[in-house]
Structures are given as structure tokens and as C-alpha cells.
Design an enzyme around this catalytic site. Structure first.
Site, short mmCIF file in Angstrom:
data_model
loop_
_atom_site.label_atom_id
_atom_site.label_comp_id
_atom_site.label_asym_id
_atom_site.label_seq_id
_atom_site.Cartn_x
_atom_site.Cartn_y
_atom_site.Cartn_z
N ARG A 44 0.79 -1.05 -0.10
CA ARG A 44 0.00 -0.08 0.31
C ARG A 44 0.90 1.17 0.00
NH1 ARG A 44 -5.04 2.21 3.78
NH2 ARG A 44 -6.12 0.53 2.34
N GLN B 40 -10.51 -3.59 -2.67
CA GLN B 40 -11.78 -2.98 -2.20
C GLN B 40 -12.95 -3.13 -2.88
OE1 GLN B 40 -12.42 -0.76 0.53
NE2 GLN B 40 -14.49 -1.43 0.02
N ASP C 11 -16.60 8.46 -1.23
CA ASP C 11 -15.45 8.30 -0.55
C ASP C 11 -14.96 9.42 -0.13
OD1 ASP C 11 -12.77 7.40 0.11
OD2 ASP C 11 -11.92 7.49 -2.07
N ARG D 290 -13.78 -7.27 2.89
CA ARG D 290 -12.48 -7.11 2.43
C ARG D 290 -11.75 -8.28 2.91
NH1 ARG D 290 -10.13 -2.38 2.21
NH2 ARG D 290 -8.74 -3.50 1.08
N HIS E 8 -7.32 0.67 -6.14
CA HIS E 8 -7.80 0.00 -5.05
C HIS E 8 -8.59 -1.29 -5.29
CE1 HIS E 8 -7.86 -0.88 -0.74
NE2 HIS E 8 -8.62 0.02 -0.32
N CYS F 289 -16.11 3.10 1.12
CA CYS F 289 -14.72 2.02 1.34
C CYS F 289 -14.50 2.25 2.60
CB CYS F 289 -13.81 2.36 0.38
SG CYS F 289 -13.27 4.20 0.19
N1 NVA Z 1 -9.33 7.64 -1.67
C1 NVA Z 1 -9.07 7.13 -0.26
C2 NVA Z 1 -9.40 5.74 -0.14
C3 NVA Z 1 -9.17 5.16 1.19
C4 NVA Z 1 -9.53 3.55 1.29
C5 NVA Z 1 -7.51 7.24 -0.15
O1 NVA Z 1 -6.85 6.90 -1.06
O2 NVA Z 1 -7.24 7.69 1.08
N1 CP Z 2 -11.09 0.82 2.80
C1 CP Z 2 -9.87 0.74 3.26
O1 CP Z 2 -8.84 0.53 2.32
O2 CP Z 2 -9.59 1.00 4.44
P1 CP Z 2 -8.24 1.18 5.16
O3 CP Z 2 -7.53 2.51 4.87
O4 CP Z 2 -8.59 0.99 6.82
O5 CP Z 2 -7.28 -0.02 4.94
#
Ligand code: NVA
Ligand code: CP
Length: 328
Positions: A106, A136, A229, A315, A133, A270
Site C-alpha cells: 500500500r 476494495q 469516498d 474486505r 484500490h 470504502c
Molecule cells: N481514496 C481514499 C481511499 C481510502 C480507502 C484514499 O486513498 O485515502
Molecule cells: N477501505 C480501506 O482500504 O480501509 P483502510 O484504509 O482502513 O485499509
């Protein structure tokens, strides 16, 4: 279906049949978990979890899923490894590839997760990049299938920043799986035209469609899924908040939006979500801009139409399916 040795970097790399297979495998693994039937087919193996950004769901899902599959998981947090600062991704990949049987990443650019995949020699899974992602979306599709009994034909509306990881991934999933995707947002936040073109090609095969509109009433009419989101994603500068609030406030998910959607519509997110003042960021935004809630109202978030915690649970089952299927 044989996915052994495959990376899971973006849904662009998978056929609709492979995607549906992973969703159905996750449903099967979920059922087994509920019944207490063991699925520890990867006993004795180890995986590395690299997180250059923070996480609750993704990290916990990989750790629990690894445990259920009989594996050990090593977590590398954003500050305590050499990655990026003293060691390149290519070198890190070659080191971790000698020790682990799979790697989750990540972080920031998609090119990083691609480099890990190129150099490590073991399956690599994208746990979120700026661009995509994909795990997700597997969870979201499992949730949709559980709720509506099907994926194909679902009218899926995304409100908010459609240019980032979630908007991109939802558009790809819809185009591949024959759903009808609408990005209901300000023009400024429409996805990259190149990606749209690719997705339009997928739609020709799948029967799906892609629509863009700035009109909330028209965009959300008769939708099955209303999805949003956060307005500012991890890694973005805090200075962008003001502009995002100004641009995206008209696209907040409210009970009016949900009423305008189809009768059996669900609300999806998400997570994490800013729907009240019980977070540090929520409080800061309240102090600076006077907002009590952001991308979704607390009323919608807490309503019976909200399936956000089903998505969160899913998830784990879908990430388990990805590791189950792709590890050698
Ligand atoms: N768009 C958000 C998704 C978090 C799961 C981010 O990248 O922070
Ligand atoms: N939806 C998601 O990816 O959550 P986290 O950032 O908590 O992993």
C-alpha cells in the site's frame, strides 16, 4: 480457474470471468469461516505487508486472512523499514522475494507496486495506490452480489473525486462486469480520458455503460448503489481541503439523494468516512469550515440502506480469496 502465480495489481489485468471467480471464491471462504471449516491450504508460508500509508481494514484483512490460510504475516509500517529512503523498490523486492511467498503493498504511485511485482518473483497484491484500490472493489462486488443477487446490470453511481483510486477502480469494475457506471460530480473530478476510453471498450463486451453528469437529480435517479469516498485522499496536501469542499459539497450523499435513487438502493463507502465530528480530521474541518459532516450525512451513514460494514467485513473474505488463488 488457475490464477496461481498471478499478481493482483489492478482489475484491468483480469477478465470478467476471473473477477467473478474471485468474488464467488470469497463467498465460499466466508461461508466456510462462518461454519468453522478450516481453509489453511498455505500452511508454513509467509507474506510481507508493506504499508507506506496507514490502514485499518486492509492491514487487518491481510493479517487475519493470512492466519486463516495457515500463514505468517510480517508487517512493515510507513516509518520502520528502509524502503524508499535507503533502499529502492527493486532492491527491496529482490530481498523480500527471497524470504516471503507473497507481498502486499500500500502506498503511492502504481509504478511502485508494479516494480515490486517485476523484481520479487512472488505474487504481489495492491493494497491501495493513488491510482487503484482493486481489493476494495472485490469486497464491494461481493457485497452487491449478496444484496442484489447479481452484479451485471447494477446501476452504480459514484459521487465525489472520480479521478482517484476509488473512482478509477469502480469505473473499471463496472465496465468489466456489465454494470452501469455514473460519475455524478463536478467536471473537474471526471476520470482520466485515456482510462475512460479503455473502459468504454470493456463496456462493448460486457453490456455495461459509462455516464458523466454534474446534475445530482439526473445522475442519481433510480440508482441501485450510491457510493462515495473521502474528498481528500491519503497523501494529498491538507491545503486542498478548501477547494474540495467548495467543489464537492453539492455532491454530498444526503437522504434526498437516497430518496431519488431506486427504491431498494444501498449506500456504500470504502471507509473511513467523515460523517460526524467523532474524528480528529472531522473536528479540524468543523473548526475551519463549519461543516458537521462531509461526503455523507450521518443520517444516511447510519440508515438501514447503508451496507458499509458488510463491505468492511468482506474486505477480509475477498483478500483471503486473492491469496488463496494466486499463491503457488
Ligand atoms: N481514496 C481514499 C481511499 C481510502 C480507502 C484514499 O486513498 O485515502
Ligand atoms: N477501505 C480501506 O482500504 O480501509 P483502510 O484504509 O482502513 O485499509
Amino acid at each position: 480457474m488457475d490464477l496461481k502465480g498471478r499478481n493482483f495489481l489492478t482489475l484491468l489485468d483480469f477478465t470478467p470471468e476471473e473477477i467473478e471467480y474471485l468474488v464467488d471464491l470469497a463467498a465460499e471462504l466466508k461461508d466456510k469461516k462462518k461454519k468453522g471449516i478450516p481453509v489453511d491450504i498455505h500452511k508454513g508460508k509467509s507474506i510481507a505487508l508493506i504499508f507506506e500509508k496507514t490502514s485499518t481494514r486492509t492491514r487487518c484483512s491481510f493479517e487475519i486472512a493470512a492466519y486463516d490460510l495457515g500463514m505468517h504475516a510480517t508487517y512493515l509500517d510507513p516509518s520502520s523499514s528502509q524502503i524508499g529512503k535507503k533502499e529502492s523498490i527493486a532492491d527491496t523486492a529482490r530481498v523480500l522475494g527471497r524470504m516471503f511467498d507473497g507481498i502486499e503493498y500500500r502506498g503511492y504511485g502504481q509504478e511502485k507496486v508494479e516494480a515490486l511485482a517485476k523484481y520479487s518473483g512472488v505474487p504481489v497484491w495492491n493494497g491501495l495506490t493513488n491510482e487503484f484500490h482493486p481489493t476494495q472493489l472485490l469486497a464491494d462486488m461481493l457485497t452487491i452480489k449478496e444484496h442484489f443477487g447479481r452484479i451485471k446490470g447494477i446501476r452504480f453511481v459514484y459521487m465525489g473525486d472520480a479521478r482517484y483510486n476509488m473512482g478509477n477502480s469502480i469505473m473499471i469494475a463496472c465496465a468489466k462486469m456489465g454494470m452501469h457506471f455514473t460519475a455524478c460530480t463536478s467536471k473537474k473530478y471526471y476520470p482520466d480520458p485515456e482510462l475512460v476510453k479503455k473502459c468504454e471498450e470493456f463496456c462493448k463486451e460486457s453490456g455495461g455503460s459509462i455516464t458523466f453528469t454534474e446534475d445530482v437529480t439526473e445522475g442519481t435517479k433510480d440508482a441501485d448503489v450510491i457510493y462515495t469516498d473521502v474528498w481528500v485522499s491519503m497523501g494529498e496536501a491538507p491545503e486542498v481541503w478548501e477547494e474540495r469542499i467548495n467543489d464537492l459539497l453539492p455532491y454530498r450523499v444526503t437522504s434526498e439523494v437516497m430518496k431519488n435513487a431506486g427504491e431498494g438502493a444501498v449506500f456504500m463507502h470504502c471507509l473511513p468516512a467523515f460523517h460526524d465530528l467523532n474524528t480528529g480530521v472531522g473536528k479540524e474541518i468543523k473548526a475551519k469550515f463549519g461543516l458537521n459532516e462531509m461526503e455523507v450525512t450521518d443520517e444516511v451513514f447510519e440508515s438501514s440502506q447503508s451496507v458499509v460494514f458488510d463491505e468492511a467485513e468482506n474486505r477480509m473474505h475477498t483478500i483471503k480469496a486473492v491469496m488463496y488463488a494466486t499463491m503457488k
